[in-house]
Every structure is written in C-alpha cells, then in structure tokens.
Design a protein around this motif. Sequence first.
Motif, mmCIF file in Angstrom:
data_model
loop_
_atom_site.group_PDB
_atom_site.id
_atom_site.type_symbol
_atom_site.label_atom_id
_atom_site.label_comp_id
_atom_site.label_asym_id
_atom_site.label_seq_id
_atom_site.Cartn_x
_atom_site.Cartn_y
_atom_site.Cartn_z
ATOM 1 N N UNK A 1 -17.961 16.756 6.124
ATOM 2 C CA UNK A 1 -18.515 18.064 5.783
ATOM 3 C C UNK A 1 -18.027 18.434 4.374
ATOM 4 N N UNK A 2 -17.341 19.570 4.205
ATOM 5 C CA UNK A 2 -16.876 19.943 2.865
ATOM 6 C C UNK A 2 -15.395 19.620 2.644
ATOM 7 N N UNK A 3 -14.818 18.873 3.559
ATOM 8 C CA UNK A 3 -13.383 18.574 3.497
ATOM 9 C C UNK A 3 -13.163 17.135 3.053
ATOM 10 N N UNK A 4 -12.317 16.946 2.040
ATOM 11 C CA UNK A 4 -11.978 15.580 1.657
ATOM 12 C C UNK A 4 -10.869 15.064 2.562
ATOM 13 N N UNK A 5 -10.981 13.793 2.958
ATOM 14 C CA UNK A 5 -10.012 13.184 3.863
ATOM 15 C C UNK A 5 -9.071 12.256 3.114
ATOM 16 N N UNK B 1 0.843 -1.202 0.000
ATOM 17 C CA UNK B 1 0.000 0.000 0.000
ATOM 18 C C UNK B 1 0.875 1.247 0.000
ATOM 19 N N UNK B 2 0.469 2.226 -0.788
ATOM 20 C CA UNK B 2 1.141 3.520 -0.812
ATOM 21 C C UNK B 2 0.173 4.604 -0.368
ATOM 22 N N UNK B 3 0.522 5.305 0.717
ATOM 23 C CA UNK B 3 -0.260 6.450 1.177
ATOM 24 C C UNK B 3 0.471 7.709 0.752
ATOM 25 N N UNK B 4 -0.235 8.578 0.031
ATOM 26 C CA UNK B 4 0.337 9.819 -0.480
ATOM 27 C C UNK B 4 -0.277 10.983 0.291
ATOM 28 N N UNK B 5 0.541 11.709 1.043
ATOM 29 C CA UNK B 5 0.051 12.877 1.771
ATOM 30 C C UNK B 5 0.060 14.069 0.832
ATOM 31 N N UNK B 6 -1.117 14.558 0.513
ATOM 32 C CA UNK B 6 -1.299 15.582 -0.521
ATOM 33 C C UNK B 6 -1.361 16.971 0.110
ATOM 34 N N UNK B 7 -0.492 17.872 -0.364
ATOM 35 C CA UNK B 7 -0.484 19.247 0.138
ATOM 36 C C UNK B 7 -1.797 19.974 -0.122
ATOM 37 N N UNK B 8 -2.521 19.544 -1.123
ATOM 38 C CA UNK B 8 -3.845 20.112 -1.415
ATOM 39 C C UNK B 8 -3.777 21.608 -1.728
ATOM 40 N N UNK B 9 -2.661 22.037 -2.324
ATOM 41 C CA UNK B 9 -2.528 23.439 -2.723
ATOM 42 C C UNK B 9 -2.293 24.406 -1.578
ATOM 43 N N UNK B 10 -1.929 23.891 -0.390
ATOM 44 C CA UNK B 10 -1.799 24.753 0.795
ATOM 45 C C UNK B 10 -0.340 25.011 1.170
ATOM 46 N N UNK B 11 0.545 24.829 0.222
ATOM 47 C CA UNK B 11 1.978 24.963 0.480
ATOM 48 C C UNK B 11 2.338 26.328 1.076
ATOM 49 N N UNK C 1 -2.813 2.782 -4.285
ATOM 50 C CA UNK C 1 -2.510 4.120 -3.757
ATOM 51 C C UNK C 1 -3.745 4.754 -3.134
ATOM 52 N N UNK C 2 -3.535 5.392 -2.001
ATOM 53 C CA UNK C 2 -4.567 6.212 -1.378
ATOM 54 C C UNK C 2 -3.968 7.589 -1.132
ATOM 55 N N UNK C 3 -4.599 8.614 -1.690
ATOM 56 C CA UNK C 3 -4.184 9.983 -1.411
ATOM 57 C C UNK C 3 -4.924 10.471 -0.172
ATOM 58 N N UNK C 4 -4.178 11.093 0.740
ATOM 59 C CA UNK C 4 -4.731 11.571 2.000
ATOM 60 C C UNK C 4 -4.472 13.066 2.119
ATOM 61 N N UNK C 5 -5.474 13.797 2.581
ATOM 62 C CA UNK C 5 -5.325 15.235 2.803
ATOM 63 C C UNK C 5 -4.322 15.455 3.935
ATOM 64 N N UNK C 6 -3.210 16.129 3.629
ATOM 65 C CA UNK C 6 -2.093 16.230 4.574
ATOM 66 C C UNK C 6 -2.410 17.064 5.808
ATOM 67 N N UNK D 1 -15.856 15.437 13.174
ATOM 68 C CA UNK D 1 -14.890 15.942 12.199
ATOM 69 C C UNK D 1 -13.475 15.831 12.772
ATOM 70 N N UNK D 2 -12.555 15.231 12.043
ATOM 71 C CA UNK D 2 -11.201 15.044 12.587
ATOM 72 C C UNK D 2 -10.479 16.375 12.770
ATOM 73 N N UNK D 3 -9.432 16.359 13.586
ATOM 74 C CA UNK D 3 -8.617 17.558 13.745
ATOM 75 C C UNK D 3 -8.014 17.945 12.400
ATOM 76 N N UNK D 4 -8.099 19.229 12.105
ATOM 77 C CA UNK D 4 -7.652 19.721 10.806
ATOM 78 C C UNK D 4 -6.825 20.994 10.996
#
Length: 380
Positions: free
Chosen positions: A95-99, A1-11, A66-71, A115-118
Amino acid sequence: MNIILHDNGLHLRFAPLTLTRPVGDLRVGILTNKERWERWIPEAVVSFQTEQYISKKFPRVSGEFEIEVNAVIIPNEALAATILHLEDNQILMSEDTWIARRGTASEKIKWTEKHPLELKQRWDLFRLNDEVLVADYLLLTGGRKSQHISVSNTVIGDPSLIFIEAGASVEGSFLNTTSGPIYIGKEAEVMEGSMIRGPFSLGEHAVVKMGAKIYGATTVGPYCKVGGEVSNCIFQAYSNKGHDGFLGNSLVGEWCNFGADSNTSNLKNNYSMIRSWSYEEGREVETSLQFMGVCMGDHSKCAINTMFNTATVVGVSCNVFGGEFPKKFIPSFSWGAVNGTELFDLKKAKEAANSMMSRRGLELAEGDIYIFDYLSKYGG
C-alpha cells in the motif's frame, strides 16, 4: 548481509520507551524485531538506523550488501524470503508503506500478499501483542520438544500449547491454553499458586511470583519479576512488579520497579475513549481505545501504594511517590510527581540506576551514560 532497522522518523511516536532504544529494539510478542530478523535470516548482521544520541549504544553496522527495513513492520517468513531477493535500487511497498529497500530505492516492487503487521502507535504494542505472541511462539517452538510439564500443575486446554525451555521450573500452577499458548523461557521460574492464561510469554531467567494472576496477552521479558494481577501487559526486560496490585494494558521499560500494592487504572469511570500524552505531538491525543494503563520509561520507579490514572505516561528515570494520583504525564527525571515535582539530580539518577543494575552484575555502559546526559539536557 547487513539488515538495518530504520526508525523511519518515528522515534518520538513510541516514546518514552524509545527515548532509550531504537524502534526495532522494542519487545512485542516474545521477541524484538531485531531478534525476529536474526531468526528469519541467521546469516545477517542486524543493526539500527536511529537517533544520533541513541546510536552511541545501538550503532549502525554497514557492509557491502545492505538492506534497510522499516522497523515498525513485524517480519514473517514470506517477507524474509522476499527481501533476500531485492535487487539494487529496489524498494518493497505494501500500500503506501515501505517495507524494505536497497540502494537509491528508485524501482518500486509491490507486496501482493496481505499487509504485514505494522506498529503505528505506542499502544499497538499491547493491542497487537496477542497476534504477535502466537506467531513468535510458532517461530520459536516449531519442530522442537518442550520440557515435561510437572504433574503438580493443572493444565486447562491443550498441553501441547505449553512450551517450557531447558532449565525452567513450573510447579503447582494453573496453566490455561484455551485462549492461546504459554511459553516459558530458559532458566525461568513460575512459582506455586500462579494462575496463567495464554497467550503468555516468560523470558529467560524471569520469575512469576507465588499466587500471581496473569491474563493474556502478556509478555514478561528476560530477567523480570512479576506478581499480583497482570492483564495484557509488556515488560521489556529487567523490571519488577513483584507484589500485589493491578497492572493492565500497560507497557513497562527496562529497570523499572513497582512498589508493593501499586495499582493502575486502565478504564475511565465514564467508559469513554482514552486520550494519552504523545511525545510526537507534545499534547494529549485521541487513541480510539477504551482500555489503557501506564506506559513507563526505563529506570523509573514508583513507591508502595502508588495509584496511576488511566493512560499515565512516565518518562525515563522518574521516582514517583506521594499520597495522591500523580499527573498523567510525568517528564523524565521527575522526583515526586504528586504534590509538586522536583528534578531528579542527574548524578543521583545514575547512582540509583547503577544500584539496581549491580544486583544483576551490570552497570551503566558508556552508551547508557550518553543517553542519560542527553535526555537530562534536552528533555524527555
């Protein structure tokens, strides 16, 4: 399994700390999100989807599953169990946040629990550090036995909330767990006379200097040295504040150094809400916080007796010195930053970084050099 932590454009939202690392490699609590996912799903290979220039050092590792995860999402046991069962082309939403998502993410799956800690802003790192540190403490110490606490220490509160890893040394100190646990990493040292209130974490091979006064929630990352008065701060790794002086509600990158008796204001004289520089907006923005100290990017230093204004932001590889308050925003590769700022020559900046790193038997790697070159050319 590959987990990819995605910056989601928040660099840029978490800059200057993320000018040199992915969002998923930020330390908050005891661990980084990469380290958390590796503990929750040990069989997974965890990597990053980040800015191209940062990916030279932090590459994405791809695979068949692969699973992409919101970092910015702080994982927990329930989240880890849920994403393991995501099917192809599904996306987990809260809610409106992808996990997390697999494939084209065309089918939405609703997260029905709390809602998880974000992490939504840079200052959420110290604002949420209390809650995340406690969760990490339970993750790391559950079912395990701490080293014996030396009788030379004075413990206030529940001693079972103190965990000392193998090889660590804590002698002649005051340890108070009434507000949260205290975690001491492998081969770390708390020198005599230190006063520590939890929640607190000291990373492996890190040191708390003699007579330090540390309030929670504070995280001192691996190989750091910390002294003086510290309150609600996070040190990523390899950074030093070894002398007297106050640091509060602050974020410190890697390979930073505070000169003796440097102080940071974390509260405005009129007690008003704080504005701070945003790389994302290119201007100061409202934070809705009353307390905020300095945020210092990697490889930056300040001279003895430096005075930082409330909510000062220091970029990467800055050398801050002078007899007055520096500017509240100090761009990367600044030299001086008080009575006028010059450019820190790139070659000399690399030499300074290598000089500090060599003391730990390390040097700038190819990926680090690429990041330095990119930031010096395109700004930060």
